[in-house]
Enzyme design. Structure first.
Site, PDB file in Angstrom:
ATOM      1  N   LYS A 117       5.410   3.428  79.935  1.00 34.04           N
ATOM      2  CA  LYS A 117       4.940   2.450  78.950  1.00 34.04           C
ATOM      3  C   LYS A 117       4.763   3.151  77.615  1.00 34.04           C
ATOM      4  O   LYS A 117       4.538   4.370  77.579  1.00 34.04           O
ATOM      5  CB  LYS A 117       3.598   1.851  79.382  1.00 34.04           C
TER       6      LYS A 117
HETATM    7  P1  NAD Z   1       3.382 -11.734  73.281  1.00 28.62           P
HETATM    8  O1  NAD Z   1       3.118 -10.842  72.159  1.00 28.62           O
HETATM    9  O2  NAD Z   1       4.658 -12.497  73.296  1.00 28.62           O
HETATM   10  O3  NAD Z   1       2.186 -12.806  73.425  1.00 28.62           O
HETATM   11  C1  NAD Z   1       0.862 -12.397  73.547  1.00 28.62           C
HETATM   12  C2  NAD Z   1      -0.016 -13.636  73.505  1.00 28.62           C
HETATM   13  O4  NAD Z   1      -1.366 -13.253  73.794  1.00 28.62           O
HETATM   14  C3  NAD Z   1      -0.057 -14.321  72.147  1.00 28.62           C
HETATM   15  O5  NAD Z   1      -0.090 -15.730  72.335  1.00 28.62           O
HETATM   16  C4  NAD Z   1      -1.373 -13.843  71.549  1.00 28.62           C
HETATM   17  O6  NAD Z   1      -1.916 -14.760  70.609  1.00 28.62           O
HETATM   18  C5  NAD Z   1      -2.222 -13.780  72.803  1.00 28.62           C
HETATM   19  N1  NAD Z   1      -3.398 -12.931  72.653  1.00 28.62           N
HETATM   20  C6  NAD Z   1      -3.495 -11.705  72.091  1.00 28.62           C
HETATM   21  N2  NAD Z   1      -4.761 -11.272  72.117  1.00 28.62           N
HETATM   22  C7  NAD Z   1      -5.473 -12.233  72.722  1.00 28.62           C
HETATM   23  C8  NAD Z   1      -6.839 -12.374  73.057  1.00 28.62           C
HETATM   24  N3  NAD Z   1      -7.727 -11.412  72.750  1.00 28.62           N
HETATM   25  N4  NAD Z   1      -7.236 -13.512  73.688  1.00 28.62           N
HETATM   26  C9  NAD Z   1      -6.362 -14.485  73.988  1.00 28.62           C
HETATM   27  N5  NAD Z   1      -5.054 -14.405  73.699  1.00 28.62           N
HETATM   28  C10 NAD Z   1      -4.616 -13.296  73.074  1.00 28.62           C
HETATM   29  O7  NAD Z   1       3.231 -10.839  74.603  1.00 28.62           O
HETATM   30  P2  NAD Z   1       3.866 -11.076  76.040  1.00 28.62           P
HETATM   31  O8  NAD Z   1       5.152 -10.338  76.096  1.00 28.62           O
HETATM   32  O9  NAD Z   1       3.829 -12.515  76.364  1.00 28.62           O
HETATM   33  O10 NAD Z   1       2.842 -10.278  76.956  1.00 28.62           O
HETATM   34  C11 NAD Z   1       1.644 -10.872  77.449  1.00 28.62           C
HETATM   35  C12 NAD Z   1       1.175 -10.121  78.681  1.00 28.62           C
HETATM   36  O11 NAD Z   1       2.208 -10.132  79.670  1.00 28.62           O
HETATM   37  C13 NAD Z   1       0.841  -8.637  78.475  1.00 28.62           C
HETATM   38  O12 NAD Z   1      -0.202  -8.266  79.346  1.00 28.62           O
HETATM   39  C14 NAD Z   1       2.125  -7.932  78.888  1.00 28.62           C
HETATM   40  O13 NAD Z   1       1.900  -6.592  79.277  1.00 28.62           O
HETATM   41  C15 NAD Z   1       2.505  -8.800  80.071  1.00 28.62           C
HETATM   42  N6  NAD Z   1       3.916  -8.698  80.451  1.00 28.62           N
HETATM   43  C16 NAD Z   1       4.914  -8.966  79.557  1.00 28.62           C
HETATM   44  C17 NAD Z   1       6.233  -8.893  79.975  1.00 28.62           C
HETATM   45  C18 NAD Z   1       7.388  -9.250  79.071  1.00 28.62           C
HETATM   46  O14 NAD Z   1       8.532  -9.270  79.558  1.00 28.62           O
HETATM   47  N7  NAD Z   1       7.176  -9.557  77.818  1.00 28.62           N
HETATM   48  C19 NAD Z   1       6.538  -8.509  81.296  1.00 28.62           C
HETATM   49  C20 NAD Z   1       5.485  -8.266  82.184  1.00 28.62           C
HETATM   50  C21 NAD Z   1       4.187  -8.370  81.751  1.00 28.62           C
END
Ligand code: NAD
Length: 428
Positions: A117
Site C-alpha cells: 500500500k
Molecule cells: P473515494 O476517494 O472514491 O471515496 C471516498 C469517499 O469517502 C468519499 O465519498 C468521501 O467523501 C468519503 N469520506 C472521506 N472521509 C470521510 C469521513 N470522515 N466520513 C465519511 N465519509 C468520508 O475512495 P474509494 O476508492 O471509494 O475508497 C473508499 C474505501 O474503500 C477505502 O477504505 C478504500 O481503502 C476502500 N477500497 C477501495 C478500493 C478501490 O478499488 N477503490 C478497493 C478496495 C477497498
C-alpha cells in the site's frame, strides 16, 4: 535477553491506530493456524517500508514538502499489490495496516500477489491539477526503486483515480525508457486499463451482499441501505443495490449525511457529487445535523465505504442493520466486532467484501502482460464467480469452526501466506 524477538521501535510505536487493529485481528486468528502459527511473526512485520519526501513547486512559486509512503507488507505469494491513498490523515500506522490487509485479502481471494500500500499525507483538494500532477510524478519517481510490474503494482484508493494512475504509469515508463502498462492497475482503458475495473470493488460488495442477504433469507427488494462514503466503492455499490430494488435511505460523506426514507435517487446523487464534490446540498433529501446519528439510523444493510475505524466500541451498540458489508478497509475495530457479534449482526469483512477491486486489477495485469483484452461481460462473469466462491468457502469455514466471517477469512488468507512462507523457506 534474546535479540531475535525484539520488536523494532518503529513497529511498537505504531501499536495504536489501524496497525493495532490489524495486530489484534492476527492474534485472534493465530490459535486457528495450527503448526503454521510458528511463522505468524512474519505477518506482524512489514517486509519493506519506504518513507519518502515529496517536494513540489506550488503554483505561487513556494516549495511544499509532503510525506509519502510505499510499504510492501509481504511478498511470499507474489509481487506487492495495493492502492495509493492521498489524504490529509495518512500515517505510517495506517499504511502499514492497509498493506497488511492487502496481504490477507489477496491470499483470501487467491490472486497471486503479496500485499502492499502507499499514500501521501496531503489533502488533494488544496492542490491545483498541475500541483497534483507534479506531486504524483515526484512520488512515483521516489518509489520507483521498489515498484514494477513484477515487483509491486499500485492502484487507486481514496482520492486517487484513473488520471493519477496514468501519470504514475507515464512517470515509471519514462524512467524505464519503455512503456510499462503493467506497473499500475486502475488505468484508463486507452492506456491498457480493464473494462469493469472502475466498478469492480462496488460490484464485488454488491455480489457478496446478495449472497449474505440470501443466507439470512432477506429479499433485496425494498431493503433499506445506509452507505458511508459515496466515492468509487460506496457510489457504485449503492447504484447496483438500488438497481436491484433496494432503497438507499442514507448516504454520509466527508461533509454531511443526506437521508430520504423513500430512497435517494443514486444516479442523480452521483451527478450532484461529480458537480459539487459532496452530497451536501442535494435537493431531494434532508441533511442530518449531527453526523454521529448516522450509525443509529434504521436500516437493514450498512455499508461503510470510507475510512478505517469508523465502527467502534462507542457506536457499535447503536447499529440497527442486520448485515454490515465492509466496502472500506478496516472500518470495524475488534471491540466493535465483539459487540456486533453479540447483537447478531452479520459482518462481511473487508478482505472478502471489497476484494472485487483487486480481482479485476489482477485481470487488468494479466491482460496487459498478454496484450489481449477481454469483454466486460467476461470480466464481470469471472469476477462474480470468484466473489461467490470465496464467500461460500469463508461461510462454510465459519460454520465448521464456529468463528466469525472475519476470522474465517483470516484463516484462509493467513494459512495461504504462511504455507508459501514455509515452502519457500528462509534465505539464506
Ligand atoms: P473515494 O476517494 O472514491 O471515496 C471516498 C469517499 O469517502 C468519499 O465519498 C468521501 O467523501 C468519503 N469520506 C472521506 N472521509 C470521510 C469521513 N470522515 N466520513 C465519511 N465519509 C468520508 O475512495 P474509494 O476508492 O471509494 O475508497 C473508499 C474505501 O474503500 C477505502 O477504505 C478504500 O481503502 C476502500 N477500497 C477501495 C478500493 C478501490 O478499488 N477503490 C478497493 C478496495 C477497498
Amino acid at each position: 535477553m534474546s535479540l531475535s524477538h525484539e520488536i523494532p521501535s518503529y513497529l511498537t510505536s505504531q501499536g495504536i491506530g489501524p496497525w493495532g487493529v490489524y495486530l489484534e485481528q492476527i492474534d485472534r486468528v493465530t490459535p486457528h493456524l495450527g503448526s503454521l502459527a510458528r511463522w505468524v511473526e512474519t505477518l506482524k512485520r512489514p517486509k519493506r517500508i519506504l518513507i519518502v519526501d515529496v517536494p513540489i513547486e506550488r503554483d505561487d512559486g513556494t516549495i511544499a514538502h509532503y510525506e509519502g509512503y510505499r510499504i510492501q507488507h509481504n511478498t511470499s505469494r507474489g509481487p506487492g499489490k495495493g492502492g495509493v491513498r492521498f489524504h490529509q490523515d495518512v500515517t505510517l500506522s495506517e499504511v502499514m495496516a492497509l498493506s497488511a490487509w492487502m496481504t490477507v485479502k489477496n491470499a483470501a481471494i487467491n490472486v497471486p500477489y503479496g500485499g502492499a500500500k502507499g499514500g501521501i499525507r496531503v489533502d488533494p483538494r488544496t492542490l491545483s491539477m498541475g500541483e497534483l500532477q507534479r506531486m504524483t510524478r515526484r512520488y512515483t519517481s521516489e518509489i520507483n526503486i521498489i515498484i514494477g510490474p513484477t515487483k509491486d503494482i499500485p492502484a487507486p484508493d481514496v482520492n486517487t483515480n484513473e488520471q493519477i494512475m496514468a501519470w504514475m504509469m507515464d512517470t515509471y515508463s519514462m524512467n524505464q525508457g519503455s512503456t510499462s502498462s503493467g506497473v499500475v492497475t486502475g488505468k484508463p482503458i486507452s492506456l491498457g486499463g480493464s473494462l469493469g475495473r472502475r466498478e469492480a470493488t462496488g460490484r464485488g460488495v454488491f455480489v457478496v451482499g446478495c449472497e449474505a442477504a440470501d443466507k439470512l433469507g432477506m429479499d433485496l427488494k425494498g431493503v433499506r441501505i445506509a452507505v458511508q462514503g459515496f466515492g468509487n466503492v460506496g457510489g457504485i455499490a449503492a447504484r447496483l443495490f438500488a438497481e436491484a430494488g433496494a432503497r438507499i435511505v442514507a448516504v454520509q460523506d466527508h461533509q454531511t449525511t443526506v437521508i430520504n426514507e423513500n430512497g435517494l435517487n443514486v444516479p442523480e446523487l452521483q451527478e450532484h457529487v461529480a458537480k459539487y464534490g459532496s452530497v451536501a446540498g442535494f435537493a431531494e433529501a434532508q441533511e442530518l445535523t449531527d453526523r454521529t446519528q448516522f450509525w443509529g439510523l434504521d436500516c437493514d444493510i450498512l455499508i461503510p465505504a470510507a475510512l478505517e475505524q469508523q465502527i467502534t466500541g462507542k457506536n457499535a451498540h447503536e447499529i440497527r442493520a442486520r448485515i454490515i458489508l465492509e466496502g472500506a478497509n478496516g472500518p470495524t475495530t475488534p471491540a466493535a466486532d465483539d459487540i456486533l457479534h453479540d447483537k447478531g449482526v452479520l459482518v462481511v469483512p473487508d478482505v472478502i467484501a471489497n476484494a472485487g477491486g483487486v480481482t479485476v486489477s489482477y485481470f487488468e495485469w494479466v491482460q496487459d502482460f498478454s496484450s489481449f483484452f477481454w469483454t466486460e461481460d467476461e470480466i464481470n462473469l469471472r469476477l462474480t464467480r470468484i466473489m461467490r466462491e470465496a464467500f461460500a468457502a469463508v461461510w462454510q469455514l465459519a460454520e465448521d469452526k464456529k468463528v466469525s466471517l472475519r476470522t474465517a477469512a483470516f484463516i484462509v488468507g493467513c494459512t495461504r501466506v504462511l504455507q508459501a512462507r514455509e515452502m519457500r523457506g528462509l534465505y539464506p
